[in-house]
Design a protein around this motif. Structure first.
Motif, PDB file in Angstrom:
ATOM      1  N   GLY A  41      12.058 -20.367 -43.191  1.00 23.20           N
ATOM      2  CA  GLY A  41      13.037 -19.328 -43.471  1.00 23.20           C
ATOM      3  C   GLY A  41      12.879 -18.090 -42.600  1.00 23.20           C
ATOM      4  N   TYR A  42      13.877 -17.234 -42.645  1.00 22.13           N
ATOM      5  CA  TYR A  42      13.919 -16.043 -41.797  1.00 22.13           C
ATOM      6  C   TYR A  42      12.823 -15.048 -42.161  1.00 22.13           C
ATOM      7  N   ALA A  43      12.600 -14.827 -43.455  1.00 20.73           N
ATOM      8  CA  ALA A  43      11.649 -13.795 -43.897  1.00 20.73           C
ATOM      9  C   ALA A  43      10.234 -14.074 -43.406  1.00 20.73           C
ATOM     10  N   ALA A  44       9.881 -15.354 -43.300  1.00 18.13           N
ATOM     11  CA  ALA A  44       8.517 -15.711 -42.892  1.00 18.13           C
ATOM     12  C   ALA A  44       8.398 -15.921 -41.386  1.00 18.13           C
ATOM     13  N   LEU A  45       9.469 -15.671 -40.655  1.00 21.11           N
ATOM     14  CA  LEU A  45       9.475 -15.954 -39.224  1.00 21.11           C
ATOM     15  C   LEU A  45       8.514 -15.028 -38.481  1.00 21.11           C
ATOM     16  N   SER A  46       7.619 -15.621 -37.703  1.00 19.20           N
ATOM     17  CA  SER A  46       6.626 -14.866 -36.936  1.00 19.20           C
ATOM     18  C   SER A  46       6.771 -15.181 -35.459  1.00 19.20           C
ATOM     19  N   VAL A  47       6.953 -14.141 -34.651  1.00 22.12           N
ATOM     20  CA  VAL A  47       7.097 -14.331 -33.208  1.00 22.12           C
ATOM     21  C   VAL A  47       5.826 -14.943 -32.625  1.00 22.12           C
ATOM     22  N   ARG A  48       4.678 -14.537 -33.121  1.00 23.56           N
ATOM     23  CA  ARG A  48       3.410 -15.074 -32.604  1.00 23.56           C
ATOM     24  C   ARG A  48       3.268 -16.560 -32.923  1.00 23.56           C
ATOM     25  N   GLU A  49       3.704 -16.969 -34.110  1.00 22.94           N
ATOM     26  CA  GLU A  49       3.628 -18.384 -34.465  1.00 22.94           C
ATOM     27  C   GLU A  49       4.631 -19.207 -33.659  1.00 22.94           C
ATOM     28  N   ILE A  50       5.793 -18.629 -33.394  1.00 24.95           N
ATOM     29  CA  ILE A  50       6.779 -19.308 -32.550  1.00 24.95           C
ATOM     30  C   ILE A  50       6.204 -19.510 -31.153  1.00 24.95           C
ATOM     31  N   ALA A  51       5.569 -18.468 -30.630  1.00 23.14           N
ATOM     32  CA  ALA A  51       4.973 -18.555 -29.305  1.00 23.14           C
ATOM     33  C   ALA A  51       3.898 -19.640 -29.264  1.00 23.14           C
ATOM     34  N   ARG A  52       3.095 -19.712 -30.315  1.00 20.01           N
ATOM     35  CA  ARG A  52       2.058 -20.741 -30.381  1.00 20.01           C
ATOM     36  C   ARG A  52       2.682 -22.137 -30.402  1.00 20.01           C
ATOM     37  N   ASP A  53       3.739 -22.318 -31.219  1.00 19.47           N
ATOM     38  CA  ASP A  53       4.407 -23.625 -31.294  1.00 19.47           C
ATOM     39  C   ASP A  53       5.033 -24.009 -29.957  1.00 19.47           C
ATOM     40  N   ALA A  54       5.578 -23.004 -29.263  1.00 19.94           N
ATOM     41  CA  ALA A  54       6.246 -23.266 -27.991  1.00 19.94           C
ATOM     42  C   ALA A  54       5.268 -23.373 -26.825  1.00 19.94           C
ATOM     43  N   GLY A  55       4.015 -22.981 -27.058  1.00 15.62           N
ATOM     44  CA  GLY A  55       3.016 -23.031 -26.002  1.00 15.62           C
ATOM     45  C   GLY A  55       3.219 -21.964 -24.944  1.00 15.62           C
ATOM     46  N   VAL A  56       3.673 -20.756 -25.382  1.00 18.00           N
ATOM     47  CA  VAL A  56       3.899 -19.665 -24.436  1.00 18.00           C
ATOM     48  C   VAL A  56       3.243 -18.394 -24.960  1.00 18.00           C
ATOM     49  N   ASN A  57       3.080 -17.435 -24.081  1.00 14.45           N
ATOM     50  CA  ASN A  57       2.605 -16.113 -24.491  1.00 14.45           C
ATOM     51  C   ASN A  57       3.720 -15.410 -25.262  1.00 14.45           C
ATOM     52  N   HIS A  58       3.370 -14.756 -26.366  1.00 10.38           N
ATOM     53  CA  HIS A  58       4.427 -14.137 -27.181  1.00 10.38           C
ATOM     54  C   HIS A  58       5.191 -13.054 -26.422  1.00 10.38           C
ATOM     55  N   ALA A  59       4.601 -12.513 -25.368  1.00 11.46           N
ATOM     56  CA  ALA A  59       5.303 -11.507 -24.574  1.00 11.46           C
ATOM     57  C   ALA A  59       6.535 -12.105 -23.899  1.00 11.46           C
ATOM     58  N   LEU A  60       6.499 -13.419 -23.631  1.00 13.24           N
ATOM     59  CA  LEU A  60       7.650 -14.078 -23.009  1.00 13.24           C
ATOM     60  C   LEU A  60       8.859 -14.105 -23.946  1.00 13.24           C
ATOM     61  N   ILE A  61       8.594 -14.120 -25.235  1.00 11.69           N
ATOM     62  CA  ILE A  61       9.709 -14.096 -26.191  1.00 11.69           C
ATOM     63  C   ILE A  61      10.429 -12.764 -26.103  1.00 11.69           C
ATOM     64  N   ASN A  62       9.667 -11.672 -26.019  1.00 13.43           N
ATOM     65  CA  ASN A  62      10.282 -10.355 -25.852  1.00 13.43           C
ATOM     66  C   ASN A  62      11.017 -10.264 -24.517  1.00 13.43           C
ATOM     67  N   TYR A  63      10.469 -10.903 -23.505  1.00 16.72           N
ATOM     68  CA  TYR A  63      11.097 -10.880 -22.174  1.00 16.72           C
ATOM     69  C   TYR A  63      12.445 -11.590 -22.200  1.00 16.72           C
ATOM     70  N   HIS A  64      12.508 -12.743 -22.838  1.00 17.04           N
ATOM     71  CA  HIS A  64      13.741 -13.543 -22.846  1.00 17.04           C
ATOM     72  C   HIS A  64      14.755 -13.065 -23.887  1.00 17.04           C
ATOM     73  N   PHE A  65      14.282 -12.553 -25.034  1.00 16.82           N
ATOM     74  CA  PHE A  65      15.204 -12.300 -26.153  1.00 16.82           C
ATOM     75  C   PHE A  65      15.168 -10.866 -26.689  1.00 16.82           C
ATOM     76  N   ARG A  66      14.158 -10.082 -26.307  1.00 14.52           N
ATOM     77  CA  ARG A  66      14.068  -8.652 -26.637  1.00 14.52           C
ATOM     78  C   ARG A  66      13.723  -8.350 -28.085  1.00 14.52           C
ATOM     79  N   SER A  67      14.248  -9.111 -29.039  1.00 14.12           N
ATOM     80  CA  SER A  67      13.939  -8.844 -30.449  1.00 14.12           C
ATOM     81  C   SER A  67      14.036 -10.137 -31.246  1.00 14.12           C
ATOM     82  N   LYS A  68      13.494 -10.104 -32.451  1.00 14.50           N
ATOM     83  CA  LYS A  68      13.547 -11.293 -33.306  1.00 14.50           C
ATOM     84  C   LYS A  68      14.982 -11.638 -33.673  1.00 14.50           C
TER      85      LYS A  68
END
Length: 230
Positions: A41-68
């Protein structure tokens, strides 16, 4: 050899490789976010956990999408565009109204199983208390309602062409509202697992299918084959 008009200057091979890597990274992030949203669900969504699942540095998520919120809307768009295209293609194909209605029901079952219905419900709920997310989410939801309205207008026009007549209050907009809001309510009931309502909803969907079969039969008897939308 000259490049095609509008193609722009050729890019170095290293840049092309970099762009390809960036696209693959973005797709991994979107896929990981979708799976997290559906599972937790949305409430439990963690950018760091997404980054871990995707195998990328979490900073790349901010680079590509800017916000959750930008990220989850990108996930919705990635799936939504494909499903809207699927729906539009089905509408434009051959077959009667009842056949299209049956196809729409199969699509819904697929979307329920894939997690898309859960994804949409999560973002709807989150947008109630998040004005910025709501501003982005609503146009995506309204796109589906507009698609329903187009189908209802065509069905109503076909009904009237066969001699059917409804009182003035029963406009295409009113009927499309019934269909859209019924379907959205059914989605929440299915997600909550309300068995009693699920039985009633299936009966309601069957009843609409029966009405559309009657319209198709009337058109066939009159010898007026047509392409139609449910």
């Amino acid at each position: 050899m000259p490049s095609k008009i509008g193609a722009g200057p050729a890019r170095p091979a290293s840049q092309s490789l970099h762009d390809g890597d960036a696209t693959q990274t973005r797709e991994r992030i979107l896929d990981a976010t979708f799976r997290r949203l559906v599972a937790e669900g949305y409430a439990a969504l963690s950018v760091r956990e997404i980054a871990r699942d995707a195998g990328v540095n979490h900073a790349l998520i901010n680079y590509h999408f800017r916000s959750k919120d930008q990220l989850v809307i990108a996930v919705l768009d990635a799936v939504n565009q494909r499903l809207l295209a699927r729906q539009a293609s089905m509408y434009e194909g051959s077959g009667g109204f009842a056949q299209k209605w049956a196809a729409a029901r199969r699509f819904y079952e697929d979307d329920l199983a894939s997690g898309f219905v859960r994804l949409q419900a999560e973002l709807w709920a989150a947008s109630l208390s998040n004005a910025e997310l709501r501003e982005k989410f609503l146009p995506r939801l309204l796109a589906w309602k507009k698609l329903v309205l187009v189908g209802v207008r065509e069905a109503l026009a076909a009904w009237q062409a066969e001699g059917g007549k409804l009182p003035p209050p029963f406009t295409a907009e009113v009927i499309a509202c019934w269909v859209s809001e019924f379907w959205l309510g059914m989605e929440f009931a299915d997600l909550l697992g309300v068995k009693e309502e699920q039985t009633q909803h299936r009966a309601a969907l069957d009843a609409v299918g029966w009405l559309l079969e009657a319209l198709d039969a009337k058109a066939a008897k009159a010898g007026k084959p047509r392409r139609s939308r449910p």
